[in-house]
Design a protein around this motif. Structure first.
Motif, PDB file in Angstrom:
ATOM      1  N   UNK A   1     -11.115 -14.043   1.941  1.00  0.00           N
ATOM      2  CA  UNK A   1     -11.811 -13.265   2.966  1.00  0.00           C
ATOM      3  C   UNK A   1     -12.236 -11.907   2.408  1.00  0.00           C
ATOM      4  N   UNK A   2     -11.479 -11.381   1.461  1.00  0.00           N
ATOM      5  CA  UNK A   2     -11.798 -10.079   0.871  1.00  0.00           C
ATOM      6  C   UNK A   2     -13.146 -10.127   0.158  1.00  0.00           C
ATOM      7  N   UNK A   3     -13.352 -11.163  -0.642  1.00  0.00           N
ATOM      8  CA  UNK A   3     -14.644 -11.295  -1.334  1.00  0.00           C
ATOM      9  C   UNK A   3     -15.778 -11.533  -0.338  1.00  0.00           C
ATOM     10  N   UNK A   4     -15.489 -12.344   0.687  1.00  0.00           N
ATOM     11  CA  UNK A   4     -16.520 -12.643   1.680  1.00  0.00           C
ATOM     12  C   UNK A   4     -16.940 -11.394   2.454  1.00  0.00           C
ATOM     13  N   UNK A   5     -15.969 -10.609   2.887  1.00  0.00           N
ATOM     14  CA  UNK A   5     -16.292  -9.381   3.609  1.00  0.00           C
ATOM     15  C   UNK A   5     -16.984  -8.386   2.682  1.00  0.00           C
TER      16      UNK A   5
END
Length: 346
Positions: free
Chosen positions: A208-212
């Motif tokens: 989720x960190x990369x996606x956000x």
């Protein structure tokens, strides 16, 4: 002043005029589905087709602020003007029915007064205006009759049992601070919390960190491409949210709601999704333990493509529940507008 048409069995486009239409303006109704992040209005002939549409920002008093009512007025003005052009002249608005997010019992009188005052400036009398919450119109849009369950998850989230069109039991719908579990705002907030915990070492590593980071245009993992503006990805995240999320408008958190559904194989994303799915199925069971009532799913979270919709629908069918999907409350609002017109014209 006022203009034209609405959705109906005749389809889209102006209805034919008869001799009487040359002597008096056509009767019109306005129907609106006013959510927390977006609004859609249609203008229709009383017994005919939709002839004009308009869209605008959301108008939930809790999540969008007081200017929400100005958005409703502007969208109404726009649909009237488009209708006038489509008809080649003015019409008479016989009724308006608006399903407005946040117009439930706690704020109904305030919303009715504020919207009525603004529409009065457009020449629409208060007696011809019906304001209800978007739950009522969403349920009627499901086409299951007057009895059933509505489960809505859009900007907010709520479940309601209806009997004879009246809400007789309710779960959640308490706003983003107190509940709204499974809403777009709830999903966005939980996603950002998981990313913050990852960056801070308080929680597990998650994609989720990369996606956000991609949504915000940041390299939250390494701070290289693009280069970190602060030297600390945690501070980069804080700064980006400060800059990109309007203060006092939690509805903007819904921007991040789709992210967990893009990577359901990620354990952290999966937990967020599972929380929503389990909550919806448990809520339906609590409101109708005998599985006797049809269920209407509404709101972008539950009607849009993705694992939440798919797995909730699968769970309901596995429990042998009748299921209907209502992507918009407009059909319900249009039904109410035509009923309101019948009463106003008596």
């Amino acid at each position: 002043m006022v203009e034209a048409a609405a959705p109906g069995p005749a389809g889209r486009g102006p209805a034919r005029r008869g001799p009487a239409d040359d002597e008096s303006p056509p009767l019109l109704v306005i129907a609106g589905d006013i959510g927390g992040t977006s609004s859609r209005l249609v203008l229709a002939l009383l017994d005919g087709a939709v002839i004009a549409e308009a869209e605008g920002p959301g108008a939930n008093l809790r999540s969008s602020g007081a200017e929400a009512f100005d958005h409703v007025a502007e969208a109404t003005r726009e649909v009237l003007e488009r209708g006038r052009l489509a008809l080649g002249g003015p019409g008479e608005v016989a009724a308006v029915a608006l399903g407005i997010s946040g117009a439930g019992p706690a704020r109904a009188a305030e919303v009715q007064h504020a919207v009525g005052a603004r529409l009065r400036e457009l020449g629409i009398e208060a007696a011809r205006i019906l304001i209800t919450d978007d739950l009522h119109t969403a349920f009627l849009a499901g086409g299951v009759g007057d009895d059933g369950l509505l489960v809505l998850a859009g900007t907010g989230a709520v479940a309601v049992r209806f009997h004879d069109r009246q809400a007789v039991a309710r779960r959640d719908g308490m706003g983003w601070l107190l509940g709204d579990i499974g809403s777009a705002v709830w999903l966005g907030r939980r996603t950002l919390e998981a990313v913050a915990a990852d960056l801070d070492g308080r929680g597990p590593r998650t994609r989720l960190t990369e996606e956000i980071g991609g949504v915000l245009g940041l390299d939250l993992r390494a701070g290289r491409l693009p280069p970190s503006r602060t030297g600390d990805p945690r501070q980069d995240l804080i700064r980006a949210l400060d800059e990109q999320l309007p203060a006092g408008a939690p509805a903007a958190l819904g921007r991040f709601a789709p992210v967990p559904g893009r990577i359901p194989e990620d354990p952290v994303a999966r937990r967020i999704l599972d929380t929503v799915i389990t909550h919806v199925l448990d809520t339906v069971e609590a409101l109708d333990p005998q599985a006797e009532l049809p269920v209407v799913l509404a709101g972008s979270v539950l009607t849009g493509p993705g694992p939440i919709h798919d797995e909730v629908a699968a769970g309901l069918r596995a429990a042998r529940r009748s299921l209907s999907v209502a992507p918009t409350g407009l059909p319900g609002a249009l039904l109410l507008a035509r009923e309101q017109a019948g009463g106003a014209l008596r």
